[in-house]
Scaffold this motif. Structure first.
Motif, PDB file in Angstrom:
ATOM      1  N   ASP A   8       4.453   8.267   0.565  1.00  0.00           N
ATOM      2  CA  ASP A   8       4.536   9.508  -0.206  1.00  0.00           C
ATOM      3  C   ASP A   8       5.381  10.517   0.566  1.00  0.00           C
ATOM      4  O   ASP A   8       4.950  11.031   1.603  1.00  0.00           O
ATOM      5  CB  ASP A   8       3.136  10.073  -0.449  1.00  0.00           C
ATOM      6  CG  ASP A   8       3.152  11.260  -1.394  1.00  0.00           C
ATOM      7  OD1 ASP A   8       4.249  11.702  -1.778  1.00  0.00           O
ATOM      8  OD2 ASP A   8       2.068  11.749  -1.756  1.00  0.00           O
ATOM      9  N   ALA A  29      -4.474  -1.668   5.060  1.00  0.00           N
ATOM     10  CA  ALA A  29      -4.988  -2.096   3.759  1.00  0.00           C
ATOM     11  C   ALA A  29      -5.562  -3.508   3.828  1.00  0.00           C
ATOM     12  O   ALA A  29      -6.569  -3.814   3.184  1.00  0.00           O
ATOM     13  CB  ALA A  29      -3.883  -2.012   2.711  1.00  0.00           C
ATOM     14  N   GLU A  61      -1.943  -0.338  -3.761  1.00  0.00           N
ATOM     15  CA  GLU A  61      -2.677  -0.747  -4.946  1.00  0.00           C
ATOM     16  C   GLU A  61      -3.230  -2.162  -4.750  1.00  0.00           C
ATOM     17  O   GLU A  61      -2.583  -3.018  -4.150  1.00  0.00           O
ATOM     18  CB  GLU A  61      -1.772  -0.725  -6.186  1.00  0.00           C
ATOM     19  CG  GLU A  61      -1.088   0.605  -6.441  1.00  0.00           C
ATOM     20  CD  GLU A  61      -2.044   1.667  -6.920  1.00  0.00           C
ATOM     21  OE1 GLU A  61      -3.108   1.280  -7.448  1.00  0.00           O
ATOM     22  OE2 GLU A  61      -1.730   2.864  -6.773  1.00  0.00           O
ATOM     23  N   GLN A  70      -3.286   7.186   5.906  1.00  0.00           N
ATOM     24  CA  GLN A  70      -2.465   8.075   6.718  1.00  0.00           C
ATOM     25  C   GLN A  70      -2.395   7.519   8.137  1.00  0.00           C
ATOM     26  O   GLN A  70      -3.408   7.078   8.682  1.00  0.00           O
ATOM     27  CB  GLN A  70      -3.026   9.495   6.737  1.00  0.00           C
ATOM     28  CG  GLN A  70      -2.111  10.511   7.426  1.00  0.00           C
ATOM     29  CD  GLN A  70      -2.687  11.918   7.381  1.00  0.00           C
ATOM     30  OE1 GLN A  70      -3.688  12.203   8.030  1.00  0.00           O
ATOM     31  NE2 GLN A  70      -2.069  12.796   6.609  1.00  0.00           N
ATOM     32  N   SER A 111      -7.118   1.586  -5.703  1.00  0.00           N
ATOM     33  CA  SER A 111      -6.015   2.199  -4.966  1.00  0.00           C
ATOM     34  C   SER A 111      -6.562   2.849  -3.709  1.00  0.00           C
ATOM     35  O   SER A 111      -7.580   3.546  -3.756  1.00  0.00           O
ATOM     36  CB  SER A 111      -5.295   3.242  -5.836  1.00  0.00           C
ATOM     37  OG  SER A 111      -4.266   3.878  -5.113  1.00  0.00           O
ATOM     38  N   GLY A 112      -5.886   2.611  -2.591  1.00  0.00           N
ATOM     39  CA  GLY A 112      -6.317   3.189  -1.319  1.00  0.00           C
ATOM     40  C   GLY A 112      -5.292   4.168  -0.780  1.00  0.00           C
ATOM     41  O   GLY A 112      -4.083   3.925  -0.842  1.00  0.00           O
ATOM     42  N   ASN A 113      -5.769   5.305  -0.292  1.00  0.00           N
ATOM     43  CA  ASN A 113      -4.911   6.304   0.342  1.00  0.00           C
ATOM     44  C   ASN A 113      -5.039   6.185   1.855  1.00  0.00           C
ATOM     45  O   ASN A 113      -6.150   6.182   2.393  1.00  0.00           O
ATOM     46  CB  ASN A 113      -5.308   7.710  -0.104  1.00  0.00           C
ATOM     47  CG  ASN A 113      -5.017   7.956  -1.569  1.00  0.00           C
ATOM     48  OD1 ASN A 113      -3.905   7.754  -2.012  1.00  0.00           O
ATOM     49  ND2 ASN A 113      -6.024   8.363  -2.323  1.00  0.00           N
ATOM     50  N   LEU A 124     -10.302  -3.194   0.264  1.00  0.00           N
ATOM     51  CA  LEU A 124      -9.654  -2.769  -0.971  1.00  0.00           C
ATOM     52  C   LEU A 124      -9.644  -3.888  -2.008  1.00  0.00           C
ATOM     53  O   LEU A 124      -9.893  -3.645  -3.204  1.00  0.00           O
ATOM     54  CB  LEU A 124      -8.227  -2.302  -0.664  1.00  0.00           C
ATOM     55  CG  LEU A 124      -7.498  -1.538  -1.773  1.00  0.00           C
ATOM     56  CD1 LEU A 124      -8.273  -0.301  -2.181  1.00  0.00           C
ATOM     57  CD2 LEU A 124      -6.091  -1.150  -1.310  1.00  0.00           C
ATOM     58  N   PRO A 159       2.942  -1.251   0.077  1.00  0.00           N
ATOM     59  CA  PRO A 159       2.618   0.146   0.399  1.00  0.00           C
ATOM     60  C   PRO A 159       3.719   1.081  -0.095  1.00  0.00           C
ATOM     61  O   PRO A 159       4.913   0.780   0.026  1.00  0.00           O
ATOM     62  CB  PRO A 159       2.528   0.151   1.930  1.00  0.00           C
ATOM     63  CG  PRO A 159       2.302  -1.278   2.309  1.00  0.00           C
ATOM     64  CD  PRO A 159       3.022  -2.096   1.288  1.00  0.00           C
ATOM     65  N   GLY A 190       0.517   7.332   2.530  1.00  0.00           N
ATOM     66  CA  GLY A 190       0.921   6.486   1.413  1.00  0.00           C
ATOM     67  C   GLY A 190      -0.264   5.829   0.743  1.00  0.00           C
ATOM     68  O   GLY A 190      -1.421   6.022   1.140  1.00  0.00           O
ATOM     69  N   THR A 191       0.028   5.071  -0.291  1.00  0.00           N
ATOM     70  CA  THR A 191      -1.001   4.403  -1.077  1.00  0.00           C
ATOM     71  C   THR A 191      -0.700   2.907  -1.168  1.00  0.00           C
ATOM     72  O   THR A 191       0.449   2.486  -1.073  1.00  0.00           O
ATOM     73  CB  THR A 191      -1.091   4.989  -2.488  1.00  0.00           C
ATOM     74  OG1 THR A 191       0.197   4.856  -3.130  1.00  0.00           O
ATOM     75  CG2 THR A 191      -1.481   6.447  -2.452  1.00  0.00           C
ATOM     76  N   ASP A 214      -4.489  -3.224 -12.370  1.00  0.00           N
ATOM     77  CA  ASP A 214      -4.589  -2.423 -11.148  1.00  0.00           C
ATOM     78  C   ASP A 214      -6.004  -1.877 -11.065  1.00  0.00           C
ATOM     79  O   ASP A 214      -6.360  -0.937 -11.790  1.00  0.00           O
ATOM     80  CB  ASP A 214      -3.566  -1.298 -11.144  1.00  0.00           C
ATOM     81  CG  ASP A 214      -2.138  -1.810 -11.034  1.00  0.00           C
ATOM     82  OD1 ASP A 214      -1.953  -2.873 -10.423  1.00  0.00           O
ATOM     83  OD2 ASP A 214      -1.224  -1.162 -11.563  1.00  0.00           O
TER      84      ASP A 214
END
Length: 220
Positions: free
Chosen positions: A142, A185, A105, A75, A71-73, A190, A139, A102-103, A68
C-alpha cells in the motif's frame, strides 16, 4: 576657451566583482528561505500540478472463479544497508529505513472442482463438498501507508543521485517489504481463516436452498 575633459568610469576590480557575486547569492538564498518560512510568499510563487495522462485502456478481461475469503493486513520495518569494500560508509554506502504496509488475500479456488467433488443425496437434503485448500495471493504493498523513515548515503552516492535520476532508489526496500509480508502471511493462520469463512458461506447458502445437512472438507 576651456575644454572640459570627462573622466571615463573606472572598471570594477576583480575583488569587487567577487563580493558582488557573493552578495547576490546570499540575497537569493535569503529570498528562498523567506519563501519557505512564509506560507503566503511561498503560495505566490508556488508550483501547480497538471494531470495530462491519457485515458486508461482495457487490455483484457478475466473471469474469476475463486472466493476471496480472508484478508490480512501486515506491516514490516525494513532496514537495508549496502556497503562498499575498502571504503567507509561516509564515502560510499547507503542505509534505508523503510516502513512497508500491505495486504495479502487468502482464497479458495472454486473453479477447479470436479463432478465428484460435490455430491447430493437423492432427497436433496444432504450435500457433501470437497474443496482444495485455501491459497495465498500475492502481497500488495500500500503506497499510502508505506514510507521511508530515513535515508543515509555516502558522498559518492549523493553525487550520483545529484547528476542522474535514480527511480529504483526505493525499489530494493519495497521488494524486501513485499517478501517479508509474504513470509509473514505464510506463517499466519490466514488460510485457515479463509477455509472457515468459505465453509460458513457455503453452509449458509446451501441451507437457504433447502439442504438440511452440509459437509465441507478440504484436500489436495
Amino acid at each position: 576657451m576651456t575644454t572640459s575633459i570627462k573622466r571615463l568610469p573606472k572598471r570594477m576590480p576583480a575583488w569587487a566583482k567577487a563580493i558582488t557575486a557573493v552578495v547576490l547569492v546570499l540575497v537569493v538564498l535569503f529570498a528562498g528561505l523567506r519563501l519557505a518560512v512564509l506560507p503566503g510568499l511561498r503560495d505566490l510563487f508556488g508550483t501547480q500540478t497538471h494531470d495530462r495522462s491519457g485515458p486508461a485502456l482495457l487490455k483484457s478481461i478475466q473471469d474469476m472463479s475463486r472466493y476471496d475469503a480472508a484478508s490480512g493486513n501486515f506491516q514490516v520495518v525494513v532496514d537495508l544497508e549496502k556497503d562498499a569494500k575498502y571504503l567507509p560508509d561516509a564515502i560510499r554506502g547507503t542505509r534505508t529505513l523503510y516502513v512497508g504496509a500491505g495486504t495479502v488475500e487468502a482464497y479458495v479456488d472454486l473453479g477447479s472442482l470436479a463432478k465428484n467433488d460435490v455430491t447430493v443425496d437423492s432427497d436433496r437434503t444432504t450435500a457433501t463438498l470437497r474443496l482444495p485448500h485455501a491459497f495465498l495471493g500475492k502481497p500488495a504493498l500500500d503506497p499510502n501507508r508505506s514510507y521511508a523513515v530515513s535515508k543515509q548515503r555516502g558522498l559518492l552516492d549523493r553525487l550520483g543521485d545529484f547528476f542522474s535520476d535514480n527511480p529504483d532508489s526505493e525499489q530494493a526496500v519495497q521488494k524486501l517489504a513485499v517478501k517479508h509480508i509474504g513470509d509473514a502471511a505464510k506463517d499466519s493462520e490466514l488460510t485457515k481463516r479463509a477455509e472457515e469463512n468459505t465453509t460458513g458461506m457455503l453452509d449458509g447458502l446451501l441451507r437457504s436452498l433447502g439442504f438440511k445437512e452440509v459437509s465441507v472438507s478440504y484436500g489436495a
